[in-house]
Design a protein around this motif. Sequence first.
Motif, PDB file in Angstrom:
ATOM      1  N   LEU A   1      66.118  81.293  60.133  1.00 42.68           N
ATOM      2  CA  LEU A   1      67.268  82.042  60.624  1.00 42.68           C
ATOM      3  C   LEU A   1      68.045  82.638  59.454  1.00 42.68           C
ATOM      4  O   LEU A   1      68.451  83.801  59.496  1.00 42.68           O
ATOM      5  CB  LEU A   1      68.168  81.116  61.452  1.00 42.68           C
ATOM      6  N   LYS A   2      68.205  81.870  58.402  1.00 42.35           N
ATOM      7  CA  LYS A   2      68.924  82.343  57.212  1.00 42.35           C
ATOM      8  C   LYS A   2      68.257  83.589  56.635  1.00 42.35           C
ATOM      9  O   LYS A   2      68.931  84.579  56.313  1.00 42.35           O
ATOM     10  CB  LYS A   2      68.977  81.234  56.162  1.00 42.35           C
TER      11      LYS A   2
ATOM     12  N   MET B   1      66.294  85.698  58.226  1.00 43.08           N
ATOM     13  CA  MET B   1      66.442  86.816  59.165  1.00 43.08           C
ATOM     14  C   MET B   1      67.819  87.446  59.030  1.00 43.08           C
ATOM     15  O   MET B   1      67.956  88.677  59.062  1.00 43.08           O
ATOM     16  CB  MET B   1      66.194  86.347  60.600  1.00 43.08           C
ATOM     17  N   LYS B   2      68.848  86.618  58.857  1.00 44.41           N
ATOM     18  CA  LYS B   2      70.214  87.134  58.715  1.00 44.41           C
ATOM     19  C   LYS B   2      70.367  87.965  57.448  1.00 44.41           C
ATOM     20  O   LYS B   2      71.215  88.856  57.388  1.00 44.41           O
ATOM     21  CB  LYS B   2      71.223  85.980  58.700  1.00 44.41           C
ATOM     22  N   GLN B   3      69.562  87.686  56.438  1.00 43.34           N
ATOM     23  CA  GLN B   3      69.651  88.397  55.154  1.00 43.34           C
ATOM     24  C   GLN B   3      68.831  89.684  55.130  1.00 43.34           C
ATOM     25  O   GLN B   3      68.967  90.472  54.203  1.00 43.34           O
ATOM     26  CB  GLN B   3      69.220  87.472  54.022  1.00 43.34           C
ATOM     27  N   ASN B   4      67.991  89.894  56.139  1.00 47.84           N
ATOM     28  CA  ASN B   4      67.126  91.076  56.162  1.00 47.84           C
ATOM     29  C   ASN B   4      67.835  92.213  56.899  1.00 47.84           C
ATOM     30  O   ASN B   4      68.052  92.124  58.103  1.00 47.84           O
ATOM     31  CB  ASN B   4      65.801  90.730  56.847  1.00 47.84           C
TER      32      ASN B   4
ATOM     33  N   ALA C   1      69.242  93.564  61.400  1.00 44.78           N
ATOM     34  CA  ALA C   1      70.678  93.552  61.685  1.00 44.78           C
ATOM     35  C   ALA C   1      70.977  93.593  63.186  1.00 44.78           C
ATOM     36  O   ALA C   1      71.977  93.032  63.638  1.00 44.78           O
ATOM     37  CB  ALA C   1      71.365  94.711  60.983  1.00 44.78           C
ATOM     38  N   ASP C   2      70.127  94.243  63.960  1.00 43.23           N
ATOM     39  CA  ASP C   2      70.365  94.358  65.403  1.00 43.23           C
ATOM     40  C   ASP C   2      69.529  93.392  66.232  1.00 43.23           C
ATOM     41  O   ASP C   2      69.501  93.487  67.463  1.00 43.23           O
ATOM     42  CB  ASP C   2      70.084  95.803  65.861  1.00 43.23           C
TER      43      ASP C   2
ATOM     44  N   LEU D   1      70.459  87.360  66.642  1.00 44.75           N
ATOM     45  CA  LEU D   1      71.482  87.323  65.605  1.00 44.75           C
ATOM     46  C   LEU D   1      72.823  87.789  66.166  1.00 44.75           C
ATOM     47  O   LEU D   1      73.876  87.378  65.702  1.00 44.75           O
ATOM     48  CB  LEU D   1      71.085  88.180  64.404  1.00 44.75           C
ATOM     49  N   ARG D   2      72.783  88.641  67.158  1.00 41.50           N
ATOM     50  CA  ARG D   2      74.005  89.121  67.797  1.00 41.50           C
ATOM     51  C   ARG D   2      74.484  88.165  68.891  1.00 41.50           C
ATOM     52  O   ARG D   2      75.669  88.063  69.151  1.00 41.50           O
ATOM     53  CB  ARG D   2      73.787  90.520  68.385  1.00 41.50           C
TER      54      ARG D   2
ATOM     55  N   SER E   1      73.682  84.427  69.540  1.00 45.15           N
ATOM     56  CA  SER E   1      72.974  83.249  69.035  1.00 45.15           C
ATOM     57  C   SER E   1      72.594  82.251  70.123  1.00 45.15           C
ATOM     58  O   SER E   1      71.669  81.469  69.946  1.00 45.15           O
ATOM     59  CB  SER E   1      73.807  82.561  67.961  1.00 45.15           C
TER      60      SER E   1
ATOM     61  N   GLU F   1      61.377  95.303  64.477  1.00 46.94           N
ATOM     62  CA  GLU F   1      61.810  93.938  64.172  1.00 46.94           C
ATOM     63  C   GLU F   1      60.620  92.990  64.101  1.00 46.94           C
ATOM     64  O   GLU F   1      60.533  92.136  63.219  1.00 46.94           O
ATOM     65  CB  GLU F   1      62.810  93.450  65.237  1.00 46.94           C
TER      66      GLU F   1
END
Length: 136
Positions: free
Chosen positions: A98-99, A101-104, A108-109, A113-114, A116, A127
């Motif tokens: 998850l970490k 993915m959040k940094q990629n 972003a969409d 991540l939007r 959870s 994606e």
Amino acid sequence: MVAQYWLMKSEPDAYGWDNLIAEKEGTWDGVKNAQASNNMKKMQVGDQAFFYHSRQGLEIVGIMEVSAEQFPDPFDNTGRWVAVKVKPVRRLERPVSLKAMKQNPKLADLAILRQSRLSVAPVTQAEWDAILDMAV
């Protein structure tokens, strides 16, 4: 029909990747969220889904394929919720956290991540490809 892509979450201590591998085909049930259930109703045989370990691990560990479209969840007496059948395709070479993915920025969409708490979510082709690139 073009295949769709999904991400499906499960707590590994309740039902993990190894459980699906052992069963060879599993029933994805117990989803009690309207949006997640509606996503399951859109699934078609042949769609691909990432298997995400939630709560423990917090990572995508494998790819599975929808093998049977929606049917009534066998554990739901209300008739409101659905289940689908899935088969394992392959374990990812390297789990995608998850970490990471959040940094990629390409993710972003990404729906999870939007939102959870969403346990079954669509994944776009871009994606999907970005996550696969992260898994090698």
